[in-house]
Design an enzyme around this catalytic site. Structure first.
Site, PDB file in Angstrom:
ATOM      1  N   ASP A   1      45.631 -51.822  20.485  1.00  0.00           N
ATOM      2  CA  ASP A   1      46.048 -53.229  20.419  1.00  0.00           C
ATOM      3  C   ASP A   1      47.459 -53.400  20.977  1.00  0.00           C
ATOM      4  O   ASP A   1      48.254 -52.461  21.000  1.00  0.00           O
ATOM      5  CB  ASP A   1      45.953 -53.774  18.978  1.00  0.00           C
TER       6      ASP A   1
ATOM      7  N   GLU B   1      47.343 -51.497  14.880  1.00  0.00           N
ATOM      8  CA  GLU B   1      48.642 -50.873  14.576  1.00  0.00           C
ATOM      9  C   GLU B   1      49.734 -51.927  14.504  1.00  0.00           C
ATOM     10  O   GLU B   1      50.620 -51.859  13.655  1.00  0.00           O
ATOM     11  CB  GLU B   1      49.004 -49.828  15.635  1.00  0.00           C
TER      12      GLU B   1
END
Ligand code: ZN
Length: 431
Positions: free
Chosen positions: A98, A161
């Protein structure tokens, strides 16, 4: 590894620089923006299909039911494992797929992955699709070198994350994916510079303090009790009691930059009373009211030597002191986020192997550092109980989350060499 074989591996990675760039570009062109968590499956499949073709066993794991997981934004992760020729340790490379939203201020399209002056530009270039691409090509070159590889190699691409890792590494760690005996060493190619081995990070406590008041007309404030004035007393106590004490704590954590080698306390926000009048909104006037509530959000960062319980007790003692000292002072304290500090011992094999590979590839000593902010190591340590984890990868942390984020192509290649040598040394016990 004997030197001729080591040299051949390094030359092979050099020859595959174009592949590293291609893979980094392909990853950047998938706008896996979090929040909301777009295109995780696409990123996971890009990695999974590539590694399946190289003999890896690939699994796609959806963190169903975690915050943010919906059918529109499913939290997909990918893990690929390749067994070696004989039993041995497992080396795991973990990267988050991400990226944060591009935001304003770009002079290049954020998802085009344009190459200019030896750099790849784009959201996620340094944080951390460049590092993930370098890890994948490093592992492929190592396998293709024909060196006998005992043990196992794993590569995972995980989500979330940037929003705390709950649907990514934390979720997988809770299910045993980051624990012995399955995994022995973890390298996370976060952008911490090619010559630095990051052994851990400070902890975090976010909290919200609310002071209470009593509402009254602003022309007769003596009839009320201002929550904002009570908050001013909190801020003053911070200045006189908390801030001066932060510098006293010696630490074994080599945090970079050195300014972060003490605990730090940031005040993220203070909100009290009525909503602000928007600038330029001449029609609006502030309401004449005594504020009945004021909220402050703080961000306290902790060193490995600190105990979160004690830190919280000090904060409570400060606030309780104000209850005694100030007539009418009432407050509540709410936890928003807690992360324990994490630090791998500097003499662990994963640290030593990576530092020695940096020396071999770059011809200079690696700096062993800790990060001021956290990353997924916290989950591997606290949930997976695996202490043999570091962050090592290309890119400059300062560029992460910035407009015109980029990664140097030469840095991706150098870090791929380091990761290949380190993985080899850890798998075979040869260094
Ligand atoms: Zn990152």
């Amino acid at each position: 590894m004997t030197h001729p074989r080591e040299d051949a591996l390094l030359a092979e990675i050099e020859a595959r620089e174009g592949e590293i760039v291609d893979l980094a570009q392909a990853l950047i062109r998938i706008p896996s923006v979090n929040p909301p968590g777009e295109f995780y499956r696409d990123c996971a499949e890009l990695l999974g299909q590539r590694l399946a073709a190289r003999g890896f066993q690939v699994e796609y794991l959806r963190a169903e039911g975690v915050p943010g997981d919906t059918d529109r934004y499913p939290r997909w992760n990918v893990i690929a494992r390749r067994e070696g020729a004989a039993p041995g340790p497992c080396v795991h490379f973990n990267g988050h797929i991400d990226v944060v939203a591009p935001g304003e201020g770009w002079t290049r399209p954020p998802f085009e992955a344009r190459i200019e002056d030896g750099r790849v530009y784009g959201r996620g270039a340094c944080d951390m699709k460049g590092g993930l691409a370098a890890a994948v090509v490093a592992v492929e070159a190592l396998i293709d070198s024909g060196a006998p590889l005992p043990g196992a190699i794993e590569i995972s691409g995980t989500g979330d994350e940037e929003s705390g890792g709950l649907g990514g590494v934390a979720w997988m760690a809770e299910r045993g994916w980051f624990s012995k005996p399955r995994v022995d060493h973890v390298i996370i190619p976060e952008p911490l510079n090619v010559d630095r081995v990051c052994i851990g990070h400070r902890g975090v406590w976010w909290g919200e303090i609310e002071t209470k008041g009593r509402i009254a007309h602003g022309s007769m404030p003596f009839l009320g009790d201002s929550a904002i004035r009570h908050m001013a007393a909190v801020l003053e106590a911070f200045e006189h009691e908390l801030y001066p004490a932060l510098g006293d704590q010696p630490t074994a954590m080599p945090v970079e930059p050195p300014g972060a080698r003490t605990p730090t306390l940031n005040i993220n926000s203070v909100h009290g009373g009525q909503p602000d009048v928007a600038p330029g909104d001449d029609a609006a006037l502030p309401a004449p009211l005594v504020a009945d509530a004021c909220r402050l959000v703080f961000d306290r960062r902790l060193l490995i030597e600190e105990d979160l319980g004690e830190v919280k007790a000090k904060m409570r003692a400060l606030l309780d002191g104000l209850v005694q000292a100030r007539p009418g002072f009432r407050y509540s304290l709410r936890d928003l986020l807690e992360v324990r500090p994490s630090m791998t011992e500097p003499d662990r094999p994963v640290v030593r192997a990576t530092a020695s590979a940096v020396r071999r590839v770059l011809g200079r000593e690696a700096a062993v550092i800790c990060s001021p902010g956290t990353y997924d190591q916290k989950h591997i340590d606290r949930i997976g109980h695996l202490r043999d984890c570091i962050a090592y990868g290309p890119g400059i942390l300062d560029l992460a989350h910035q407009p015109d984020e980029y990664v140097e192509i030469a840095d991706m290649t150098a870090s791929a060499k380091v990761m290949a040598l380190a993985a080899y040394a850890l798998l075979t016990g040869e260094g």
